[in-house]
Design an enzyme around this catalytic site. Structure first.
Site, short mmCIF file in Angstrom:
data_model
loop_
_atom_site.label_atom_id
_atom_site.label_comp_id
_atom_site.label_asym_id
_atom_site.label_seq_id
_atom_site.Cartn_x
_atom_site.Cartn_y
_atom_site.Cartn_z
N HIS A 1 49.15 -28.94 3.06
CA HIS A 1 48.25 -29.93 2.27
C HIS A 1 49.20 -31.47 2.49
O HIS A 1 48.39 -32.36 2.96
CB HIS A 1 48.31 -29.59 0.78
CG HIS A 1 47.13 -28.64 0.27
ND1 HIS A 1 45.73 -28.94 0.98
CD2 HIS A 1 47.20 -27.62 -0.18
CE1 HIS A 1 45.15 -27.80 0.48
NE2 HIS A 1 45.84 -27.17 -0.27
N GLU B 1 41.35 -25.85 1.83
CA GLU B 1 42.00 -24.64 1.35
C GLU B 1 42.17 -23.86 2.62
O GLU B 1 43.37 -23.31 2.80
CB GLU B 1 41.45 -24.13 0.18
CG GLU B 1 41.62 -24.60 -0.97
CD GLU B 1 43.01 -25.15 -1.49
OE1 GLU B 1 43.86 -24.24 -1.32
OE2 GLU B 1 43.14 -26.31 -1.70
N HIS C 1 51.95 -23.25 2.08
CA HIS C 1 50.44 -23.85 1.98
C HIS C 1 50.57 -24.96 1.35
O HIS C 1 49.68 -26.19 1.93
CB HIS C 1 49.71 -22.85 1.05
CG HIS C 1 48.44 -23.17 0.71
ND1 HIS C 1 47.28 -22.65 1.07
CD2 HIS C 1 48.06 -24.07 -0.44
CE1 HIS C 1 46.37 -23.36 0.50
NE2 HIS C 1 46.74 -24.12 -0.53
N GLU C 2 51.20 -25.46 0.53
CA GLU C 2 51.33 -26.71 -0.24
C GLU C 2 51.98 -27.58 0.71
O GLU C 2 51.52 -28.95 0.81
CB GLU C 2 52.15 -26.70 -1.54
CG GLU C 2 51.70 -25.50 -2.75
CD GLU C 2 50.24 -25.84 -2.99
OE1 GLU C 2 49.64 -27.29 -2.85
OE2 GLU C 2 49.55 -24.93 -3.42
#
EC number: 3.4.24.-
Length: 288
Positions: A136, A207, A132-133
């Site tokens: 980003h 997100e 997930h990070e």
């Protein structure tokens, strides 16, 4: 694609709000131009130093492969899979469970996790969080947030200038004419609130995109869904204490309340994120 369009629309709304305030209420005075320039320069500096500032705020410490071999190799493996340089790896000395990514682009990026998240998440769930990070970073969401913060900051700065001018006998309006009272009220009170709401909406949109990117990168959406539920429950009991300006960076930031809570939250509801991830799981299973 839908999230990208929504992000662009929200950024356009922020820009439109700034232009409307400048033109309709404040006008083209040199003081306003200087004020916008100062706001932009300040936020630009913050953007180029955003990784250092964020890491310092959370007291994150860099770790090498020898210091945290499991975490480091996981970040390295997922970065290779995503075809990006391995970002710096940091650990936050906190027993709460959270994580974030920072940096202006994949070549200047860092991933930070708390000691707490390393203690409570099994390997597959931690992998979902790291993916997930990394998403980003791939999507350059920190750049998007920097642009949003710059415009929102300029709007707040203009409202503050107008408020000062009213206190010291000035007025709003073009060519130093007294502005429409309704316009003055909207600028001083409502415009900064509207800018904040739009800025947080951009964060919530990003997100969802990062969750989807994690699902594609790991091929295991359910692991991230379980991690989000576990992190929310933990964060409600032991939140990560930090400056609210950096809350959009975190993977989870639960907030109480429904309508107003969601409106002023930097993150979408965990239930909605889990629902989207489970839908992605079905899509992935159907394509195999």
């Amino acid at each position: 694609m839908g999230n990208q369009f929504k992000t662009l629309a929200l950024l356009a709304a922020l820009s439109g709000l700034l232009i409307a305030i400048s033109y309709w209420v404040i006008g083209g005075t040199s003081g306003v131009i200087i004020g916008i320039g100062l706001a932009a320069v300040t936020n630009l500096f913050s953007w180029y130093q955003s990784d250092k500032i964020a890491l310092a705020v959370y007291r994150a410490q860099p770790v090498s492969e020898s210091q945290a071999p499991g975490l480091y190799r996981m970040v390295e493996r997922l970065s290779q899979r995503a075809n990006i340089p391995t970002p710096g790896v940091y650990i936050i000395p906190s027993q709460t469970a959270n994580a974030f990514a920072t940096g202006r682009d994949p070549e200047h990026a860092a991933v930070a996790v708390t000691e707490g998240i390393l203690n409570i998440l099994p390997e597959d769930e931690l992998e979902g969080v790291i993916a997930h990070e990394l998403t980003h970073i791939i999507n350059r969401d920190t750049l998007t947030q920097a642009v949003a913060a710059t415009v929102a900051g300029a709007i707040s700065f203009l409202a503050q200038m107008l408020s000062y001018s009213l206190w010291f006998g000035g007025g709003g309006g073009r060519d130093n004419e007294r502005g429409n009272p309704l316009g003055v009220l909207l600028t001083v009170v409502l415009a900064p609130i509207a800018a904040t709401i739009i800025q947080l909406a951009i964060s919530r949109t990003r997100e969802f995109s990062a969750d989807a990117g994690s699902a594609r990168l790991t091929g295991n959406p359910r692991a991230l869904a379980r991690a989000l539920q576990r992190l929310e429950a933990t964060a409600r009991q032991l939140p990560l204490d930090a400056n609210p300006a950096f809350e959009p960076l975190l993977i989870i930031n639960p907030i109480s309340g429904q309508f107003l809570g969601n409106l002023f939250s930097s993150h979408p509801a965990t239930e909605a994120r889990v629902e989207q991830l489970l839908k992605l799981e079905q899509q992935i299973a159907g394509s195999r």
